[in-house]
Design a protein around this motif. Sequence first.
Motif, PDB file in Angstrom:
ATOM      1  N   ASN A  94      -0.828  -4.122   2.878  1.00  0.00           N
ATOM      2  CA  ASN A  94      -0.078  -4.926   3.843  1.00  0.00           C
ATOM      3  C   ASN A  94      -0.271  -6.433   3.669  1.00  0.00           C
ATOM      4  OD1 ASN A  94       1.089  -5.430   6.671  1.00  0.00           O
ATOM      5  ND2 ASN A  94      -1.039  -6.102   6.947  1.00  0.00           N
ATOM      6  N   THR A 143       3.790  -2.635   2.887  1.00  0.00           N
ATOM      7  CA  THR A 143       4.635  -3.493   3.729  1.00  0.00           C
ATOM      8  C   THR A 143       5.603  -4.290   2.866  1.00  0.00           C
ATOM      9  OG1 THR A 143       2.793  -3.713   5.264  1.00  0.00           O
ATOM     10  CG2 THR A 143       4.655  -5.186   5.592  1.00  0.00           C
ATOM     11  N   SER A 145       9.736  -5.878   3.805  1.00  0.00           N
ATOM     12  CA  SER A 145      10.311  -6.814   4.782  1.00  0.00           C
ATOM     13  C   SER A 145      11.810  -6.555   4.846  1.00  0.00           C
ATOM     14  CB  SER A 145      10.055  -8.246   4.292  1.00  0.00           C
ATOM     15  OG  SER A 145      10.854  -9.181   4.975  1.00  0.00           O
ATOM     16  N   LYS A 162       9.459  -8.545  -2.258  1.00  0.00           N
ATOM     17  CA  LYS A 162       9.600  -7.494  -1.242  1.00  0.00           C
ATOM     18  C   LYS A 162      10.609  -6.427  -1.672  1.00  0.00           C
ATOM     19  CE  LYS A 162       6.487  -8.931   1.710  1.00  0.00           C
ATOM     20  NZ  LYS A 162       5.277  -8.141   1.987  1.00  0.00           N
ATOM     21  N   LEU A 186       7.165   0.173   4.802  1.00  0.00           N
ATOM     22  CA  LEU A 186       7.464  -0.318   6.151  1.00  0.00           C
ATOM     23  C   LEU A 186       8.111  -1.693   5.978  1.00  0.00           C
ATOM     24  CD1 LEU A 186       7.224  -0.666   9.224  1.00  0.00           C
ATOM     25  CD2 LEU A 186       4.780  -1.074   8.930  1.00  0.00           C
ATOM     26  N   ALA A 234       3.689   1.718  11.535  1.00  0.00           N
ATOM     27  CA  ALA A 234       2.641   2.002  10.541  1.00  0.00           C
ATOM     28  C   ALA A 234       1.846   3.238  10.969  1.00  0.00           C
ATOM     29  CB  ALA A 234       1.714   0.796  10.391  1.00  0.00           C
TER      30      ALA A 234
END
Length: 258
Positions: A94, A143, A145, A162, A186, A234
Amino acid sequence: MGQTQNEEFQNKVCIITGGAGSIGMESAKLMYEAGARVMLVDQDRDSLEIAKTNFKDDGRIMVCEADVSDSAQTKDYITKTITKWDKIDILFANAGFSGTSAPITNYPDDIFDKVMAVNVRGSFLACKYALPEMNNKGSIIITSSIMGVTARPGSIAYITSKHAVIGLMRGVAKEAAPRNIRVNVLAPGPVDNAFQLEIEERASKASGTNVTEMLNNWISLGRHASPQEIANTAYFLASNKSSFSTGSVFMADGGMHI
Ligand code: NAD
């Protein structure tokens, strides 16, 4: 902390990178409260020390200062985790760096490299070195975005990185599936926290428009997320409630992508 004990999380071992930050910390609180043991990894030593104060001193929290883009430091946080707790069940990759605001023609090469190193190489190294130490049926969450599935001018490195972690996630999901280890992304939309505020202030200055207002108009639900809302997603991806999901991108963006 709002989460209650959850049998499936008892003694589960979670590693959260960027664990001293906003989304990482809120996620750590949920997993810890549910009964898990949590290793918080971050490059910011002072924030890690403050982070520890959010938890009881009951041996279920460890912190490790590490730069996630460095192989040796990645091996170090994995080794420290398994030395104390034997195995890993949940990896939440993350940690993130947003870079700067500039059109591609002016985007500094060194900042592009740093964004890619933290966001992409950091996630790659986490998966590479954690996977051999993971229990079967584990969960990996990376993670991304809203900028992993869409774009806007001025953030070329962040957007590239990302998008890239979605490819990484799909490749790892295929390789880890025989062990029933699920791997998902995520993808948060704008969060009401310092990370996003800094981006918005920078972008507002560069563009001469109020970017916070512009984003709220763009987000279907008309507002930024709280860090807790992202942490809830999460937690869901870490839990058996998402047992048939792997290789997927989970948007938590208030409908910004539609
Ligand atoms: P944050 O700044 O609160 O947390 C990020 C953490 O990552 C910080 O504690 C920072 O010290 C750590 N970090 C940065 N570089 C590192 C490195 N090289 N090694 C180890 N740790 C490092 O921000 P956040 O909002 O909690 O961000 C978490 C993730 O969510 C990031 O990947 C970010 O890109 C992503 N994200 C955030 C938003 C948002 O609006 N805040 C939106 C979409 C995606």
